[in-house]
Structure formats: structure tokens, C-alpha cells
Motif scaffolding. Structure first.
Motif, PDB file in Angstrom:
ATOM      1  N   THR A 143     -42.395 -12.985   8.598  1.00  0.00           N
ATOM      2  CA  THR A 143     -41.865 -11.677   8.995  1.00  0.00           C
ATOM      3  C   THR A 143     -41.632 -11.610  10.497  1.00  0.00           C
ATOM      4  O   THR A 143     -40.932 -10.726  10.973  1.00  0.00           O
ATOM      5  CB  THR A 143     -42.823 -10.545   8.578  1.00  0.00           C
ATOM      6  OG1 THR A 143     -44.113 -10.794   9.145  1.00  0.00           O
ATOM      7  CG2 THR A 143     -42.931 -10.472   7.057  1.00  0.00           C
ATOM      8  N   SER A 144     -42.224 -12.534  11.246  1.00  0.00           N
ATOM      9  CA  SER A 144     -41.977 -12.602  12.685  1.00  0.00           C
ATOM     10  C   SER A 144     -42.288 -14.005  13.184  1.00  0.00           C
ATOM     11  O   SER A 144     -43.084 -14.724  12.583  1.00  0.00           O
ATOM     12  CB  SER A 144     -42.812 -11.567  13.444  1.00  0.00           C
ATOM     13  OG  SER A 144     -44.192 -11.836  13.286  1.00  0.00           O
ATOM     14  N   LEU A 145     -41.624 -14.359  14.284  1.00  0.00           N
ATOM     15  CA  LEU A 145     -41.825 -15.670  14.906  1.00  0.00           C
ATOM     16  C   LEU A 145     -41.728 -15.522  16.415  1.00  0.00           C
ATOM     17  O   LEU A 145     -41.010 -14.642  16.905  1.00  0.00           O
ATOM     18  CB  LEU A 145     -40.739 -16.652  14.458  1.00  0.00           C
ATOM     19  CG  LEU A 145     -40.816 -17.252  13.064  1.00  0.00           C
ATOM     20  CD1 LEU A 145     -39.549 -18.044  12.765  1.00  0.00           C
ATOM     21  CD2 LEU A 145     -42.039 -18.138  12.927  1.00  0.00           C
ATOM     22  N   PRO A 146     -42.402 -16.388  17.168  1.00  0.00           N
ATOM     23  CA  PRO A 146     -42.177 -16.391  18.614  1.00  0.00           C
ATOM     24  C   PRO A 146     -40.696 -16.625  18.882  1.00  0.00           C
ATOM     25  O   PRO A 146     -40.041 -17.404  18.169  1.00  0.00           O
ATOM     26  CB  PRO A 146     -43.020 -17.575  19.106  1.00  0.00           C
ATOM     27  CG  PRO A 146     -44.033 -17.799  18.040  1.00  0.00           C
ATOM     28  CD  PRO A 146     -43.378 -17.390  16.757  1.00  0.00           C
ATOM     29  N   ALA A 147     -40.147 -15.943  19.866  1.00  0.00           N
ATOM     30  CA  ALA A 147     -38.717 -16.058  20.169  1.00  0.00           C
ATOM     31  C   ALA A 147     -38.299 -17.504  20.417  1.00  0.00           C
ATOM     32  O   ALA A 147     -37.183 -17.903  20.067  1.00  0.00           O
ATOM     33  CB  ALA A 147     -38.370 -15.190  21.372  1.00  0.00           C
ATOM     34  N   GLU A 148     -39.195 -18.289  20.986  1.00  0.00           N
ATOM     35  CA  GLU A 148     -38.861 -19.682  21.294  1.00  0.00           C
ATOM     36  C   GLU A 148     -38.508 -20.475  20.034  1.00  0.00           C
ATOM     37  O   GLU A 148     -37.698 -21.399  20.079  1.00  0.00           O
ATOM     38  CB  GLU A 148     -40.033 -20.359  22.019  1.00  0.00           C
ATOM     39  CG  GLU A 148     -40.347 -19.775  23.375  1.00  0.00           C
ATOM     40  CD  GLU A 148     -41.144 -18.480  23.313  1.00  0.00           C
ATOM     41  OE1 GLU A 148     -41.248 -17.808  24.354  1.00  0.00           O
ATOM     42  OE2 GLU A 148     -41.650 -18.114  22.232  1.00  0.00           O
ATOM     43  N   ALA A 149     -39.109 -20.120  18.892  1.00  0.00           N
ATOM     44  CA  ALA A 149     -38.827 -20.832  17.645  1.00  0.00           C
ATOM     45  C   ALA A 149     -37.359 -20.659  17.248  1.00  0.00           C
ATOM     46  O   ALA A 149     -36.721 -21.601  16.786  1.00  0.00           O
ATOM     47  CB  ALA A 149     -39.743 -20.324  16.535  1.00  0.00           C
ATOM     48  N   ASP A 150     -36.827 -19.450  17.426  1.00  0.00           N
ATOM     49  CA  ASP A 150     -35.427 -19.185  17.083  1.00  0.00           C
ATOM     50  C   ASP A 150     -34.462 -19.619  18.179  1.00  0.00           C
ATOM     51  O   ASP A 150     -33.411 -20.170  17.902  1.00  0.00           O
ATOM     52  CB  ASP A 150     -35.219 -17.680  16.858  1.00  0.00           C
ATOM     53  CG  ASP A 150     -35.254 -17.306  15.395  1.00  0.00           C
ATOM     54  OD1 ASP A 150     -35.516 -18.179  14.556  1.00  0.00           O
ATOM     55  OD2 ASP A 150     -35.020 -16.126  15.098  1.00  0.00           O
ATOM     56  N   LEU A 151     -34.828 -19.346  19.424  1.00  0.00           N
ATOM     57  CA  LEU A 151     -33.876 -19.495  20.519  1.00  0.00           C
ATOM     58  C   LEU A 151     -33.838 -20.892  21.132  1.00  0.00           C
ATOM     59  O   LEU A 151     -32.826 -21.292  21.694  1.00  0.00           O
ATOM     60  CB  LEU A 151     -34.192 -18.481  21.610  1.00  0.00           C
ATOM     61  CG  LEU A 151     -34.186 -17.010  21.163  1.00  0.00           C
ATOM     62  CD1 LEU A 151     -34.699 -16.116  22.271  1.00  0.00           C
ATOM     63  CD2 LEU A 151     -32.791 -16.591  20.736  1.00  0.00           C
ATOM     64  N   ILE A 152     -34.936 -21.615  21.047  1.00  0.00           N
ATOM     65  CA  ILE A 152     -35.004 -22.926  21.710  1.00  0.00           C
ATOM     66  C   ILE A 152     -35.193 -24.067  20.706  1.00  0.00           C
ATOM     67  O   ILE A 152     -34.492 -25.069  20.755  1.00  0.00           O
ATOM     68  CB  ILE A 152     -36.132 -22.948  22.761  1.00  0.00           C
ATOM     69  CG1 ILE A 152     -35.854 -21.892  23.837  1.00  0.00           C
ATOM     70  CG2 ILE A 152     -36.288 -24.333  23.373  1.00  0.00           C
ATOM     71  CD1 ILE A 152     -36.983 -21.683  24.815  1.00  0.00           C
ATOM     72  N   GLU A 153     -36.143 -23.887  19.786  1.00  0.00           N
ATOM     73  CA  GLU A 153     -36.504 -24.990  18.886  1.00  0.00           C
ATOM     74  C   GLU A 153     -35.559 -25.135  17.698  1.00  0.00           C
ATOM     75  O   GLU A 153     -35.409 -26.223  17.163  1.00  0.00           O
ATOM     76  CB  GLU A 153     -37.937 -24.779  18.389  1.00  0.00           C
ATOM     77  CG  GLU A 153     -38.952 -24.813  19.520  1.00  0.00           C
ATOM     78  CD  GLU A 153     -40.293 -24.223  19.132  1.00  0.00           C
ATOM     79  OE1 GLU A 153     -40.541 -23.999  17.930  1.00  0.00           O
ATOM     80  OE2 GLU A 153     -41.096 -23.975  20.042  1.00  0.00           O
ATOM     81  N   ALA A 154     -34.925 -24.043  17.263  1.00  0.00           N
ATOM     82  CA  ALA A 154     -34.061 -24.099  16.074  1.00  0.00           C
ATOM     83  C   ALA A 154     -32.841 -24.963  16.331  1.00  0.00           C
ATOM     84  O   ALA A 154     -32.259 -24.932  17.411  1.00  0.00           O
ATOM     85  CB  ALA A 154     -33.632 -22.689  15.672  1.00  0.00           C
ATOM     86  N   ARG A 155     -32.457 -25.713  15.324  1.00  0.00           N
ATOM     87  CA  ARG A 155     -31.267 -26.548  15.393  1.00  0.00           C
ATOM     88  C   ARG A 155     -30.408 -26.269  14.167  1.00  0.00           C
ATOM     89  O   ARG A 155     -30.904 -26.276  13.038  1.00  0.00           O
ATOM     90  CB  ARG A 155     -31.633 -28.038  15.435  1.00  0.00           C
ATOM     91  CG  ARG A 155     -32.354 -28.454  16.714  1.00  0.00           C
ATOM     92  CD  ARG A 155     -31.405 -28.387  17.897  1.00  0.00           C
ATOM     93  NE  ARG A 155     -32.061 -28.733  19.144  1.00  0.00           N
ATOM     94  CZ  ARG A 155     -32.488 -27.859  20.035  1.00  0.00           C
ATOM     95  NH1 ARG A 155     -32.398 -26.574  19.806  1.00  0.00           N
ATOM     96  NH2 ARG A 155     -33.043 -28.248  21.162  1.00  0.00           N
TER      97      ARG A 155
END
Length: 198
Positions: A143-155
């Protein structure tokens, strides 16, 4: 050797996932979290006035269940608060065949923490610990994730995913810039008599 050259070139071109630009956000060296920080001069403004302005800012963003926290550190007053705001982005999805591309808008909630360190004639702000909440998520999805997971780590795995991530990064950067501008504007605005009574 000749066969390795095209493979190396392909890897270089697709290394950031189908031409996707690498994310560029300011990261705190210790926490590795996105962190916007700056020292802002406030010539002629007393520490007490800055504290009152910081209280007004923090009270405006903090939920009633978690009011701002005030502390003191070596000639510095500190006001910290959690905040949240709606966060949305729109991206273009490429359809197969001859159908035109479709646009999708994703509505999320952006949570963050702020810390204002106040001294006579200047203040330092820090906005960090960004968390993206997914209101429509159903277990087992998070239901939530640190922003870094979506904005930096996601490919992204395909063009639509790449478009989505690029749009999310752009919207986040715009939201962070707007948040900082609002903070600076509030800190530059003297407290009114009505606000001082609160």
C-alpha cells in the motif's frame, strides 16, 4: 570480436532501460533517501519570528493525529513535522496496432517529513523520508513504498512502463519544487496577529 561490438553497443543504449534517463534526485549520504535541503538567509528576522513562521508552516501540513514537534539544539530552535499531499501523474500508453495512444492518470498520496532549524537571521530546511502511498492497492500488493523504490530503483520492462516511470519522476520533481517554494514563501511571510494568538 566483431560480434561483441554490436552487443556492447546494444547494452550501452539499453542500459537505462529502453532509453530511460537515470533518475537524478538529491540523496542524503547517510540515509540514501531523497532529501531536499538548503540554508535560507532571513536578514533582520528574529529567531522567535522564524519559530512562529515555522510553527504556522508545520501546523498547516501536519495531520491532527501527529502535531509538529519543537526542540532546541545549541542556539537553534527546531520544528519538525510530517506532511502529506495528493500526488498524481499522467503518462501515455502506446497501443498495439493502429489504435491511438491512451493517457492514464495515476492518483497517489505523497508523504514526507520536514525539519526546520532556526537561528537569528536564517533557517535551514530539510524535506525527506518521502513515501508514496497507493490508495487503490489491494493485498498482497504494497500500500506504500519509499519514494526511492519507485523513482530510482524501478526499471521499466517495456515502453509503457518507461513512459510511466518518466512521468512519475517528472511529477515528483515538480511537486518537490512546489513544496519548497511554498515553504520559503511561508517563512518569508510575517505572522498576522490572528496567527500569533493560536
Amino acid at each position: 570480436m566483431k560480434t561483441l561490438l554490436p552487443i556492447a553497443l546494444f547494452c550501452c543504449l539499453t542500459g537505462t532501460t529502453m532509453g530511460q534517463a537515470p533518475a537524478s534526485f538529491p540523496l542524503d549520504k547517510a540515509t540514501r533517501r531523497i532529501c531536499y535541503t538548503a540554508v535560507v538567509p532571513a536578514a533582520g528576522v528574529s529567531q522567535a519570528d522564524l519559530r512562529a513562521r515555522a510553527r504556522a508552516w508545520a501546523s498547516g501540513i501536519a495531520p491532527a493525529s501527529r502535531p509538529p514537534i519543537e526542540t532546541s539544539e545549541l542556539d537553534t530552535e527546531v520544528v519538525a513535522a510530517d506532511g502529506s499531499q495528493p500526488f498524481a501523474y499522467t503518462y501515455e500508453a502506446v497501443e498495439s496496432g493502429t489504435r491511438p495512444a491512451r493517457h492514464y492518470t495515476i492518483k497517489l498520496v505523497l508523504h514526507y517529513t520536514t525539519k526546520l532549524s532556526l537561528r537569528e537571521g536564517r533557517y535551514r530546511y530539510e524535506i525527506t523520508t518521502f513515501v508514496i502511498e497507493y490508495p487503490m492497492a489491494k493485498p498482497p500488493s504494497p500500500t506504500s513504498l519509499p519514494a526511492e523504490a519507485d523513482l530510482i530503483e524501478a526499471r521499466a520492462l517495456n515502453e509503457n512502463g518507461s513512459n510511466s516511470i518518466a512521468a512519475e519522476r517528472k511529477s515528483f520533481a515538480e511537486a518537490a519544487a512546489k513544496l519548497q517554494a511554498q515553504l520559503k514563501q511561508r517563512m518569508n511571510t510575517p505572522i498576522t496577529p490572528a496567527e500569533a494568538k493560536q
